[in-house]
Write an enzyme that holds these catalytic residues in place. Structure first.
Site, short mmCIF file in Angstrom:
data_model
loop_
_atom_site.label_atom_id
_atom_site.label_comp_id
_atom_site.label_asym_id
_atom_site.label_seq_id
_atom_site.Cartn_x
_atom_site.Cartn_y
_atom_site.Cartn_z
N ASP A 161 0.76 -1.24 0.00
CA ASP A 161 0.00 0.00 0.00
C ASP A 161 0.81 1.31 0.00
OD1 ASP A 161 -1.66 -2.13 0.52
OD2 ASP A 161 -2.73 -1.18 2.15
N GLU A 392 1.80 -9.09 11.76
CA GLU A 392 1.54 -8.75 10.36
C GLU A 392 2.86 -8.47 9.62
OE1 GLU A 392 -0.98 -5.33 9.98
OE2 GLU A 392 -1.23 -5.56 7.81
C1 DGY Z 1 -5.83 -1.69 4.27
O1 DGY Z 1 -6.98 -1.36 4.54
O2 DGY Z 1 -4.83 -1.26 4.87
C2 DGY Z 1 -5.61 -2.66 3.21
O3 DGY Z 1 -4.27 -2.98 3.06
C3 DGY Z 1 -6.19 -2.26 1.90
O4 DGY Z 1 -6.16 -3.41 1.14
#
Ligand code: DGY
Length: 427
Positions: A161, A392
């Site tokens: 992201d 994560e």
């Molecule tokens: C988030 O909401 O952070 C996700 O990675 C989007 O896919």
């Protein structure tokens, strides 16, 4: 009694199971995500084949008529997550987001077939038309000019992201002035210092607004959308998935599909050369609107071996740079070069380590005889989980666990890496 890490990993998969699909982690990500789900299937496949197949099958139940498999499937409304289905407005059933995510599914299906028996082959055969339709969608909607270079329409499509790779394209986005007030939920679950910045969310939502207003018309998004960048991660993951799809088609005797898949592979092989950044001596992301390269090596670019991308000389150069990067950190492999000015060791994809990317990197390196580098990445991944839990992502300088806890794909990768099934095979 101490439970083994694999027992704990399986408990996480079971706890995150919502009945046929698995959420990445409770609260922070309460829906089904595309590549998270595929990796969940990988984890389940070592202990419960039927459940593993169900995961992939439910994912493909949400496939769009044009072949796209969306990045999020909103099976029920959950106020813990923003932006939900009311923001995306894709008008499909079940409700989903409007773009895709790294297409790892065929590669995971192929791994399940490789380790499986005739019943696994039969389930893969039944899925094959959907897998082919998904790849065809990527090759057309994300390469509408037929250049052999895939574009992405939103940083979320890359799965990485807020990687600095996307700063080039994001900086050029004019934030829509009518986004209105909105409340992020992610920073209520995780320390904001480990998440994307507010200015990035404004741009993420600006792209969604454009998609919503053009009715999620993918040709329009690619041609005129606010963001259109090439991602070595998507390019290399689809290349590998195409090769695995070809092996699947051969394994089930679907010979009619083979020429089309071979043409896709050849096309992406050619396109990779446009992602070689001579200044960085590495494959890099590129803004397809301006032709500008991102400046640094990422963990996604390190999937060149996994994809069989580039010349042998280019892959050797990547491995040399990777050895330098690995020496710069306590744990490998960081998502951004630690010598890059944008490096932040704790902020999501701007430096931290991701177990799923490590899994693919070490697999590709091992297949190409880069054994020491592959072993270091595999050992570090297992060491990080043993030290900090099933987080994560992880800080490459300290090994601290970051982001969401009890994370599905980290648990799945532990199960896969600690088994003997990840033996190298020729690419
Ligand atoms: C988030 O909401 O952070 C996700 O990675 C989007 O896919």
């Amino acid at each position: 009694m101490t439970r083994s890490l694999d027992d704990q990993a399986l408990e996480i998969l079971r706890a995150n199971d919502r009945g046929g699909y698995t959420v990445p982690t409770a609260r922070l990500y309460p829906y089904q995500w595309n590549w998270d789900s595929a990796f969940a299937a990988l984890g389940f496949s070592f202990v419960d084949r039927d459940r593993a197949w169900a995961e992939i099958e439910t994912l493909f139940d949400a496939q769009w008529p044009d072949g796209m498999v969306p990045h999020i499937i909103f099976r029920r409304n959950d106020p813990d997550y923003f932006p939900g289905p009311d923001i995306w407005q894709t008008n499909v059933d079940p409700p989903t987001s409007g773009h895709s995510q790294p297409p790892v599914a065929s590669s995971i299906v192929y791994e399940m077939v490789e380790r499986g028996d005739a019943s696994d082959l039969a389930r893969a055969h039944a899925l094959l038309p959907k897998l082919i339709a998904y790849h065809r969608w990527f090759h057309t909607a994300r390469d509408h000019q037929g250049t052999g270079v895939l574009g992405i329409v939103h940083p979320w499509e890359s799965g990485r992201d807020n990687c600095p790779d996307w700063d080039l394209g994001m900086d050029r986005i004019e934030i829509a002035d009518d986004l209105g007030p909105y409340q992020r939920r992610d920073i209520g679950h995780v320390d904001p210092a480990e998440r994307p910045q507010p200015a990035q969310y404004d741009r993420y939502l600006t792209i969604i607004k454009f998609g919503r207003e053009c009715g999620w018309n993918h040709a329009e998004l690619a041609r005129n959308g606010p963001f259109w960048m090439a991602d070595p991660g998507i390019q290399f993951i689809l290349m590998r998935a195409d090769r695995d799809l070809l092996r699947l088609a051969q394994a089930v005797g679907e010979t009619a599909a083979i020429p089309e898949i071979e043409a896709w592979i050849a096309h992406l092989e050619d396109g990779c050369q446009q992602l070689w950044n001579p200044d960085a001596g590495a494959f890099c992301a590129k803004d397809l609107r301006t032709g500008t390269f991102s400046p640094c090596l990422t963990n996604a670019a390190m999937l060149a071996h996994y994809a069989g991308a580039g010349t042998e000389g280019q892959r050797q150069r990547m491995a040399e740079t990777a050895r330098r990067v690995v020496d710069d950190v306590a744990f490998a492999f960081p998502s951004w070069d630690p010598r890059g000015s944008a490096f932040e060791s704790r902020r999501y994809w701007r430096g931290p380590i991701w177990a799923v990317v490590n899994y693919m990197i070490q697999k590709g390196l091992a297949e190409h005889g880069e054994t020491r580098l592959a072993d270091r990445i595999k050992t570090d991944t297992l060491a990080l989980i043993a030290r900090s839990g099933f987080c994560e992502y992880f800080d490459p300088l300290t090994g601290d666990g970051l982001g969401g806890r009890d994370f599905t794909w980290t648990a799945a990768i532990h199960i896969a890496l600690s088994s003997d099934a990840t033996t190298a095979r020729a690419a």
